[in-house]
Design an enzyme around this catalytic site. Sequence first.
Site, short mmCIF file in Angstrom:
data_model
loop_
_atom_site.label_atom_id
_atom_site.label_comp_id
_atom_site.label_asym_id
_atom_site.label_seq_id
_atom_site.Cartn_x
_atom_site.Cartn_y
_atom_site.Cartn_z
N ASP A 1 0.69 -1.14 -0.07
CA ASP A 1 -0.07 0.11 0.00
C ASP A 1 1.04 1.41 0.17
O ASP A 1 1.72 1.28 0.83
CB ASP A 1 -0.77 -0.13 1.26
CG ASP A 1 -1.79 1.20 1.47
OD1 ASP A 1 -2.83 1.13 0.66
OD2 ASP A 1 -1.24 2.12 1.95
N TYR B 1 2.77 9.79 0.48
CA TYR B 1 3.73 9.11 1.25
C TYR B 1 5.17 9.23 0.82
O TYR B 1 6.13 8.95 1.46
CB TYR B 1 3.46 7.38 1.36
CG TYR B 1 1.99 7.05 1.78
CD1 TYR B 1 1.40 7.97 2.69
CD2 TYR B 1 1.65 6.04 1.57
CE1 TYR B 1 -0.07 7.78 3.01
CE2 TYR B 1 0.35 5.60 2.09
CZ TYR B 1 -0.37 6.44 2.89
OH TYR B 1 -1.80 6.11 3.24
N LYS C 1 -3.02 5.87 -4.33
CA LYS C 1 -4.18 6.58 -4.23
C LYS C 1 -3.91 7.95 -4.92
O LYS C 1 -2.73 8.61 -5.05
CB LYS C 1 -4.20 6.87 -2.50
CG LYS C 1 -4.24 5.59 -1.67
CD LYS C 1 -4.19 5.95 -0.50
CE LYS C 1 -3.85 4.55 0.48
NZ LYS C 1 -2.61 4.26 0.64
N HIS D 1 -7.96 9.30 -1.74
CA HIS D 1 -7.54 9.20 -0.61
C HIS D 1 -8.23 9.92 0.53
O HIS D 1 -8.36 9.24 1.51
CB HIS D 1 -6.08 9.91 -0.75
CG HIS D 1 -5.11 9.41 0.30
ND1 HIS D 1 -3.82 9.35 0.23
CD2 HIS D 1 -5.31 9.01 1.82
CE1 HIS D 1 -3.16 8.90 1.40
NE2 HIS D 1 -3.91 8.67 2.13
#
Length: 323
Positions: A52, A57, A87, A120
């Site tokens: 994921d 990130y 996402k 997201h």
Amino acid sequence: MEEVIQVPKAKLNSGHQMPLLALGTCSSSPQNPDQLTSILIRAIEMGYRHFDTAVVYGSEEALGRAVAAAVERGVVASRDELFITTKLWCTETEHHLVVPALKRSLGRLGLDYVDLYLIHLPFRAKDSVEDLHFKTENVVPFDMKGTWEGMENCCKLGLAKSIGVSNFTSKKISQLLQNATIPPAVNLVEMSVAWQQSKLLEFCREKGVKVSAWSPLGANGAMWGNPGLLEIPQLKDIALAKHKTTAQVALRWVYQQGACVVIVTSFNNERMKANLQIFNWELEEDEIAKIQQIPQRRGFKGAEFVHSNGPYKSVEELWDGDI
């Protein structure tokens, strides 16, 4: 040679299979990209097949390199053996921005497609927002219908095998389904023994949407999640009786809630191995009953998304009363 643990899979409403344990790549203490790539290769060697990530990130490139290395070294026969989730960040939640955003993610990942693409967050953020630290005035309403049409286009173009949402309530999924021609396959939400999401789980089961759990272990020290979760007495008692760790009991509980995906985020070798070892045993009815008695609290309130001039005037409104 070390035994590779086989992670069970569930069939999504898109027809594709999804491994029910994922390694998350969002860390409160970000790793050096080369170090993260090495960790992710090691995870694939252990048996992790679902990863994921998200543009926010900053881990897409490291994950892409790990996938390429695992294929090159023969750890997996092909990229198709891995399930990759990324996402759509909330600065891109407009119809015309969705496909270009995914194409940029694919470029960073070095892939032709992702297995799952998620919205997201259920709002739009002004373009000045680049990370998880928000100014509340940057949060504005978003065009759910148009954004979801963009997500459906990602499927139609073969850029995403499945699409879904993240941090959506039952009410928001209902709104989305009014216009969707492709239903969301997954809803990724905060879920743990301390925030069990029973109403949302039942709703998603009825609609054929799989639930994926972020922060199932509480995310101590992070800006999200439920701190102190692994100190809960009921978990400790069950773990002692079953000769398991409290973390394994907490993860197993999520898994037993009906083919729910568990997203773990530990880069420690021993904990990564232990987190994989939740499939060859089960919690008994009386143990589940004990866990159901744990006081409930949402760890991530989302106050930074609330503003008097924004789409959500209170945290109750953000979560549609389910706090």
